[in-house]
Motif scaffolding. Structure first.
Motif, PDB file in Angstrom:
ATOM      1  N   TYR A  81       4.657 -62.853 -66.185  1.00  0.00           N
ATOM      2  CA  TYR A  81       5.294 -64.123 -66.522  1.00  0.00           C
ATOM      3  C   TYR A  81       5.526 -64.371 -68.005  1.00  0.00           C
ATOM      4  CZ  TYR A  81       4.961 -64.981 -61.592  1.00  0.00           C
ATOM      5  OH  TYR A  81       5.118 -64.856 -60.230  1.00  0.00           O
ATOM      6  N   ASN A  82       5.014 -63.488 -68.855  1.00  0.00           N
ATOM      7  CA  ASN A  82       5.323 -63.601 -70.290  1.00  0.00           C
ATOM      8  C   ASN A  82       4.997 -62.272 -70.982  1.00  0.00           C
ATOM      9  OD1 ASN A  82       2.448 -63.703 -70.962  1.00  0.00           O
ATOM     10  ND2 ASN A  82       2.520 -65.767 -70.082  1.00  0.00           N
ATOM     11  N   THR A  83       5.391 -62.194 -72.232  1.00  0.00           N
ATOM     12  CA  THR A  83       5.212 -60.963 -73.010  1.00  0.00           C
ATOM     13  C   THR A  83       3.750 -60.521 -73.032  1.00  0.00           C
ATOM     14  OG1 THR A  83       7.092 -61.552 -74.390  1.00  0.00           O
ATOM     15  CG2 THR A  83       5.561 -59.981 -75.328  1.00  0.00           C
ATOM     16  N   GLU A  84       2.858 -61.489 -73.198  1.00  0.00           N
ATOM     17  CA  GLU A  84       1.428 -61.161 -73.296  1.00  0.00           C
ATOM     18  C   GLU A  84       0.922 -60.527 -71.997  1.00  0.00           C
ATOM     19  OE1 GLU A  84       2.791 -64.169 -74.204  1.00  0.00           O
ATOM     20  OE2 GLU A  84       2.777 -63.621 -76.319  1.00  0.00           O
ATOM     21  N   GLU A  85       1.407 -61.024 -70.868  1.00  0.00           N
ATOM     22  CA  GLU A  85       0.976 -60.449 -69.585  1.00  0.00           C
ATOM     23  C   GLU A  85       1.447 -59.004 -69.454  1.00  0.00           C
ATOM     24  OE1 GLU A  85       0.951 -64.184 -66.570  1.00  0.00           O
ATOM     25  OE2 GLU A  85       1.544 -62.268 -65.703  1.00  0.00           O
ATOM     26  N   THR A  86       2.663 -58.757 -69.879  1.00  0.00           N
ATOM     27  CA  THR A  86       3.204 -57.396 -69.818  1.00  0.00           C
ATOM     28  C   THR A  86       2.401 -56.472 -70.715  1.00  0.00           C
ATOM     29  OG1 THR A  86       5.409 -58.221 -69.318  1.00  0.00           O
ATOM     30  CG2 THR A  86       5.279 -55.992 -70.240  1.00  0.00           C
ATOM     31  N   GLN A  87       2.108 -56.954 -71.923  1.00  0.00           N
ATOM     32  CA  GLN A  87       1.358 -56.117 -72.855  1.00  0.00           C
ATOM     33  C   GLN A  87      -0.080 -55.915 -72.390  1.00  0.00           C
ATOM     34  OE1 GLN A  87       2.148 -57.710 -76.821  1.00  0.00           O
ATOM     35  NE2 GLN A  87       3.887 -56.323 -76.950  1.00  0.00           N
ATOM     36  N   LEU A 124      18.559 -53.136 -71.223  1.00  0.00           N
ATOM     37  CA  LEU A 124      18.266 -53.534 -72.598  1.00  0.00           C
ATOM     38  C   LEU A 124      17.576 -54.905 -72.577  1.00  0.00           C
ATOM     39  CD1 LEU A 124      19.093 -52.027 -75.196  1.00  0.00           C
ATOM     40  CD2 LEU A 124      20.939 -53.678 -75.453  1.00  0.00           C
ATOM     41  N   GLY A 125      16.458 -55.011 -73.253  1.00  0.00           N
ATOM     42  CA  GLY A 125      15.745 -56.286 -73.297  1.00  0.00           C
ATOM     43  C   GLY A 125      14.821 -56.533 -72.113  1.00  0.00           C
ATOM     44  N   ALA A 126      14.722 -55.569 -71.214  1.00  0.00           N
ATOM     45  CA  ALA A 126      13.840 -55.752 -70.052  1.00  0.00           C
ATOM     46  C   ALA A 126      12.375 -55.816 -70.495  1.00  0.00           C
ATOM     47  CB  ALA A 126      14.038 -54.608 -69.062  1.00  0.00           C
ATOM     48  N   GLY A 127      12.035 -54.984 -71.472  1.00  0.00           N
ATOM     49  CA  GLY A 127      10.658 -54.996 -71.956  1.00  0.00           C
ATOM     50  C   GLY A 127      10.028 -53.611 -72.076  1.00  0.00           C
ATOM     51  N   LYS A 128      10.830 -52.579 -72.124  1.00  0.00           N
ATOM     52  CA  LYS A 128      10.298 -51.212 -72.200  1.00  0.00           C
ATOM     53  C   LYS A 128       9.496 -50.995 -73.487  1.00  0.00           C
ATOM     54  CE  LYS A 128      14.487 -49.422 -71.757  1.00  0.00           C
ATOM     55  NZ  LYS A 128      15.202 -50.726 -71.702  1.00  0.00           N
ATOM     56  N   THR A 129      10.062 -51.412 -74.597  1.00  0.00           N
ATOM     57  CA  THR A 129       9.350 -51.233 -75.871  1.00  0.00           C
ATOM     58  C   THR A 129       8.152 -52.174 -75.945  1.00  0.00           C
ATOM     59  OG1 THR A 129      11.358 -50.469 -76.975  1.00  0.00           O
ATOM     60  CG2 THR A 129       9.599 -51.288 -78.386  1.00  0.00           C
ATOM     61  N   THR A 130       8.312 -53.384 -75.447  1.00  0.00           N
ATOM     62  CA  THR A 130       7.200 -54.341 -75.398  1.00  0.00           C
ATOM     63  C   THR A 130       6.035 -53.761 -74.604  1.00  0.00           C
ATOM     64  OG1 THR A 130       8.742 -56.176 -75.546  1.00  0.00           O
ATOM     65  CG2 THR A 130       6.576 -56.666 -74.618  1.00  0.00           C
ATOM     66  N   PHE A 131       6.352 -53.165 -73.475  1.00  0.00           N
ATOM     67  CA  PHE A 131       5.350 -52.507 -72.637  1.00  0.00           C
ATOM     68  C   PHE A 131       4.652 -51.400 -73.426  1.00  0.00           C
ATOM     69  CE2 PHE A 131       4.010 -49.204 -69.754  1.00  0.00           C
ATOM     70  CZ  PHE A 131       3.463 -49.874 -68.677  1.00  0.00           C
ATOM     71  N   ASP A 181      13.916 -65.882 -68.488  1.00  0.00           N
ATOM     72  CA  ASP A 181      13.629 -65.771 -69.926  1.00  0.00           C
ATOM     73  C   ASP A 181      12.371 -64.942 -70.180  1.00  0.00           C
ATOM     74  OD1 ASP A 181      15.807 -67.127 -70.675  1.00  0.00           O
ATOM     75  OD2 ASP A 181      14.790 -69.020 -71.173  1.00  0.00           O
ATOM     76  N   ASN A 182      11.296 -65.329 -69.524  1.00  0.00           N
ATOM     77  CA  ASN A 182      10.007 -64.691 -69.777  1.00  0.00           C
ATOM     78  C   ASN A 182       9.426 -64.003 -68.552  1.00  0.00           C
ATOM     79  OD1 ASN A 182       9.670 -65.466 -72.581  1.00  0.00           O
ATOM     80  ND2 ASN A 182       9.573 -67.548 -71.770  1.00  0.00           N
ATOM     81  N   GLU A 183      10.141 -64.043 -67.463  1.00  0.00           N
ATOM     82  CA  GLU A 183       9.616 -63.443 -66.238  1.00  0.00           C
ATOM     83  C   GLU A 183      10.216 -62.060 -65.990  1.00  0.00           C
ATOM     84  OE1 GLU A 183       9.952 -65.904 -62.730  1.00  0.00           O
ATOM     85  OE2 GLU A 183       9.383 -64.219 -61.435  1.00  0.00           O
ATOM     86  N   ARG A 184       9.335 -61.132 -65.654  1.00  0.00           N
ATOM     87  CA  ARG A 184       9.766 -59.774 -65.344  1.00  0.00           C
ATOM     88  C   ARG A 184       9.087 -59.337 -64.062  1.00  0.00           C
ATOM     89  NH1 ARG A 184      12.163 -61.387 -69.142  1.00  0.00           N
ATOM     90  NH2 ARG A 184      12.593 -60.348 -71.145  1.00  0.00           N
ATOM     91  N   ARG A 185       9.722 -58.372 -63.375  1.00  0.00           N
ATOM     92  CA  ARG A 185       9.059 -57.729 -62.248  1.00  0.00           C
ATOM     93  C   ARG A 185       8.881 -56.268 -62.609  1.00  0.00           C
ATOM     94  NH1 ARG A 185       7.296 -58.991 -57.581  1.00  0.00           N
ATOM     95  NH2 ARG A 185       7.100 -57.461 -55.911  1.00  0.00           N
TER      96      ARG A 185
HETATM   97  P1  ADP Z   1      13.710 -52.860 -74.088  1.00  0.00           P
HETATM   98  O1  ADP Z   1      12.864 -51.878 -74.828  1.00  0.00           O
HETATM   99  O2  ADP Z   1      13.579 -52.725 -72.588  1.00  0.00           O
HETATM  100  O3  ADP Z   1      15.138 -52.880 -74.506  1.00  0.00           O
HETATM  101  P2  ADP Z   1      12.224 -54.857 -75.580  1.00  0.00           P
HETATM  102  O4  ADP Z   1      10.803 -54.655 -75.223  1.00  0.00           O
HETATM  103  O5  ADP Z   1      12.711 -54.323 -76.874  1.00  0.00           O
HETATM  104  O6  ADP Z   1      13.143 -54.315 -74.361  1.00  0.00           O
HETATM  105  O7  ADP Z   1      12.572 -56.408 -75.547  1.00  0.00           O
HETATM  106  C1  ADP Z   1      12.074 -57.268 -74.560  1.00  0.00           C
HETATM  107  C2  ADP Z   1      12.144 -58.691 -75.096  1.00  0.00           C
HETATM  108  O8  ADP Z   1      11.876 -59.623 -74.040  1.00  0.00           O
HETATM  109  C3  ADP Z   1      11.120 -58.949 -76.183  1.00  0.00           C
HETATM  110  O9  ADP Z   1      11.694 -59.785 -77.149  1.00  0.00           O
HETATM  111  C4  ADP Z   1       9.992 -59.657 -75.424  1.00  0.00           C
HETATM  112  O10 ADP Z   1       9.220 -60.501 -76.242  1.00  0.00           O
HETATM  113  C5  ADP Z   1      10.789 -60.460 -74.415  1.00  0.00           C
HETATM  114  N1  ADP Z   1      10.014 -60.827 -73.212  1.00  0.00           N
HETATM  115  C6  ADP Z   1       9.923 -62.063 -72.700  1.00  0.00           C
HETATM  116  N2  ADP Z   1       9.142 -62.084 -71.609  1.00  0.00           N
HETATM  117  C7  ADP Z   1       8.709 -60.814 -71.418  1.00  0.00           C
HETATM  118  C8  ADP Z   1       7.860 -60.204 -70.438  1.00  0.00           C
HETATM  119  N3  ADP Z   1       7.296 -60.885 -69.412  1.00  0.00           N
HETATM  120  N4  ADP Z   1       7.634 -58.877 -70.549  1.00  0.00           N
HETATM  121  C9  ADP Z   1       8.209 -58.170 -71.552  1.00  0.00           C
HETATM  122  N5  ADP Z   1       9.011 -58.682 -72.484  1.00  0.00           N
HETATM  123  C10 ADP Z   1       9.272 -59.999 -72.430  1.00  0.00           C
END
Ligand code: ADP
Ligand code: MG
Length: 151
Positions: free
Chosen positions: A9-15, A37-44, A128-132
């Protein structure tokens, strides 16, 4: 093949999820990351790096293709989005079979070069902040890992 999934449900949960996973990995582990793009691969991957004990900041290796970080195990972070020829051998094998953990963003773009045993992770944008996140383990070690992290 088994599939494991959950909502984040948010970036912190994913990390946090990735960090816990990272702490359980081994030398030679290979993780494939898919998602728009922007799904969260790098964030993960940032979370994963933390779990591996990497102290440096992890940034997207889009322009360099491969970045290496030192942790309890080395982390090889690849983003193959800009690899134009999917069969071109850029020495990926040395990473997959190396002493570290390899993470490949946009892995399907080098499909023919990927090892058959790996953890396939797909991240879907839900809001916005939710991912599966959907995780498919290929190989016994990865199946056991999934049983552990999804229990
Ligand atoms: P990718 O590498 O897939 O292109 P990034 O990780 O660079 O994606 O970007 C994901 C963006 O989405 C970041 O700005 C991150 O903070 C935001 N975000 C919001 N909610 C989430 C979530 N639940 N999990 C991962 N990222 C999230
Ligand atoms: Mg990225």
């Amino acid at each position: 093949m088994k599939k494991f999934e959950m909502n984040l449900y948010n970036t912190e949960e994913t990390q946090g999820f990735a960090e816990n996973l990272g702490a359980k990995l081994w030398a030679g582990a290979v993780l494939l990351l898919e998602g728009d793009l922007g799904a969260g691969k790098t964030t993960f991957t940032k979370g994963l790096a933390k779990g591996l004990g990497v102290k440096r900041t992890v940034n997207s290796p889009t322009f360099t293709i491969i970045k290496e970080y030192q942790g309890n195990l080395p982390l090889y972070h690849m983003d193959v989005y800009r690899v134009s020829d999917s069969d071109e051998d850029l020495g990926f094998d040395e990473y997959f079979e190396g002493e570290g953990v390899t993470v490949v963003e946009w892995a399907h773009l080098i499909d023919s070069q990927l090892p058959s045993e790996r953890l396939e992770i797909s991240i879907f944008h839900r809001g916005d902040n939710e991912r599966r996140i959907e995780v498919v383990p290929a190989g016994e070690q990865y199946e056991r890992l999934c049983e552990e992290i999804f229990k």
